[in-house]
Design an enzyme around this catalytic site. Structure first.
Site, PDB file in Angstrom:
ATOM      1  N   PHE A 109       0.829  -1.198   0.000  1.00  0.00           N
ATOM      2  CA  PHE A 109       0.000   0.000   0.000  1.00  0.00           C
ATOM      3  C   PHE A 109       0.866   1.252   0.000  1.00  0.00           C
ATOM      4  O   PHE A 109       1.800   1.372   0.803  1.00  0.00           O
ATOM      5  CB  PHE A 109      -0.886   0.058   1.249  1.00  0.00           C
ATOM      6  CG  PHE A 109      -2.014  -0.920   1.277  1.00  0.00           C
ATOM      7  CD1 PHE A 109      -3.249  -0.595   0.733  1.00  0.00           C
ATOM      8  CD2 PHE A 109      -1.854  -2.167   1.871  1.00  0.00           C
ATOM      9  CE1 PHE A 109      -4.302  -1.499   0.778  1.00  0.00           C
ATOM     10  CE2 PHE A 109      -2.895  -3.070   1.927  1.00  0.00           C
ATOM     11  CZ  PHE A 109      -4.125  -2.747   1.366  1.00  0.00           C
ATOM     12  N   ASP A 110       0.524   2.189  -0.862  1.00  0.00           N
ATOM     13  CA  ASP A 110       0.991   3.558  -0.709  1.00  0.00           C
ATOM     14  C   ASP A 110       0.288   4.112   0.537  1.00  0.00           C
ATOM     15  O   ASP A 110      -0.706   3.535   1.000  1.00  0.00           O
ATOM     16  CB  ASP A 110       0.608   4.345  -1.968  1.00  0.00           C
ATOM     17  CG  ASP A 110       0.910   5.815  -1.870  1.00  0.00           C
ATOM     18  OD1 ASP A 110       2.036   6.154  -1.472  1.00  0.00           O
ATOM     19  OD2 ASP A 110       0.019   6.632  -2.173  1.00  0.00           O
ATOM     20  N   LEU A 111       0.773   5.225   1.050  1.00  0.00           N
ATOM     21  CA  LEU A 111       0.145   5.814   2.245  1.00  0.00           C
ATOM     22  C   LEU A 111      -0.665   7.057   1.901  1.00  0.00           C
ATOM     23  O   LEU A 111      -1.893   7.073   2.005  1.00  0.00           O
ATOM     24  CB  LEU A 111       1.220   6.163   3.281  1.00  0.00           C
ATOM     25  CG  LEU A 111       0.719   6.840   4.564  1.00  0.00           C
ATOM     26  CD1 LEU A 111      -0.209   5.909   5.339  1.00  0.00           C
ATOM     27  CD2 LEU A 111       1.890   7.281   5.439  1.00  0.00           C
ATOM     28  N   ASP A 112       0.010   8.129   1.471  1.00  0.00           N
ATOM     29  CA  ASP A 112      -0.655   9.406   1.219  1.00  0.00           C
ATOM     30  C   ASP A 112      -1.633   9.306   0.052  1.00  0.00           C
ATOM     31  O   ASP A 112      -1.262   8.927  -1.061  1.00  0.00           O
ATOM     32  CB  ASP A 112       0.375  10.485   0.909  1.00  0.00           C
ATOM     33  CG  ASP A 112       1.253  10.815   2.103  1.00  0.00           C
ATOM     34  OD1 ASP A 112       0.829  10.567   3.235  1.00  0.00           O
ATOM     35  OD2 ASP A 112       2.372  11.321   1.888  1.00  0.00           O
ATOM     36  N   VAL A 122      -1.071  -1.026  -4.340  1.00  0.00           N
ATOM     37  CA  VAL A 122      -2.236  -0.140  -4.292  1.00  0.00           C
ATOM     38  C   VAL A 122      -1.762   1.295  -4.105  1.00  0.00           C
ATOM     39  O   VAL A 122      -0.991   1.588  -3.189  1.00  0.00           O
ATOM     40  CB  VAL A 122      -3.170  -0.525  -3.128  1.00  0.00           C
ATOM     41  CG1 VAL A 122      -4.411   0.376  -3.128  1.00  0.00           C
ATOM     42  CG2 VAL A 122      -3.558  -1.989  -3.203  1.00  0.00           C
TER      43      VAL A 122
END
Length: 221
Positions: A7-10, A170
């Site tokens: 997963f990306d965060l921002d 993602v």
């Protein structure tokens, strides 16, 4: 289908607009550049800071060093918590873990900040690993971050075909989609983040979803 999910965060798990744009505004002001519109600074959400300072404000290397230092000065104490987790994300992560998925973060944000944000929102427990950039600016490209995350997570000898079927990345920007493509894994774009209209399609995302529920439906396969 998917056993490993990065997963990306921002813009993917959290909405960091206020913290990031206000910290960019603070950094620009230190260089004598006044930018009153936080909306205009949304372009800084996603790519490495240095790329955005160079592309949108034409900063040279010395100015960029100052800008990044000033950005972090504000972000580390204030901007990091000017952030909101998207509704439904904690439950989605819990449900994916309950299904036996292995989850990791792959973010261009420095790992130190990523860890603090995950702890703040009480979702660190869902991730088997957290990979971000280094504070010295290295490992800032999404391709590099994804590579490190895959090296840590995947068993040795996984074939390209198996990797394509078993691993998903993602994210909400083209950088996430390109990072996935560089390593032969499936890409899932979330349209509720900060990609300009058409960016995820143009980048070649394998899936594009418009809600957390739709994201879960894809990842739970």
């Amino acid at each position: 289908m998917f056993e490993y999910i990065l997963f990306d965060l921002d813009g993917t798990l959290t909405d960091p607009k206020l913290g990031i744009t206000s910290s960019v505004q603070y950094a620009l002001r230190a260089l004598g550049i006044e930018e009153p519109s936080l909306d205009k600074l949304e372009v800084f959400i996603g790519p490495p800071l240095t790329d955005s300072f160079r592309e949108f404000y034409g900063l040279d290397e010395e100015q960029m060093t100052t800008a990044v230092d000033k950005y972090r000065e504000r972000f580390a104490t204030q901007g990091i918590f000017e952030n909101e987790i998207y509704p439904g994300i904690p439950q989605m992560l819990a449900d994916l873990k309950a299904k036996g998925k292995k989850l990791a973060i792959a973010s261009s944000k420095p790992t130190l900040f990523v860890e603090q944000i995950l702890e703040h929102f009480e979702i660190r427990k869902y991730f088997d690993d957290v990979v971000g950039s280094n504070m010295d600016g290295t490992r800032g490209r999404k391709e590099e971050v994804v590579e490190e995350a895959l090296c840590r997570m995947l068993p040795a000898g996984m074939t390209p075909a198996k990797k394509r079927d078993a691993v998903a990345m993602v994210g909400d920007r083209k950088f996430d989609i390109e990072g996935a493509a560089a390593h032969g894994i499936t890409s899932v774009g979330v349209s509720f983040g900060y990609a300009p209209e058409g960016e995820l399609e143009q980048a070649g995302a394998d899936y594009i979803v418009n809600s957390v529920q739709s994201l879960y439906d894809v990842l739970a396969q």
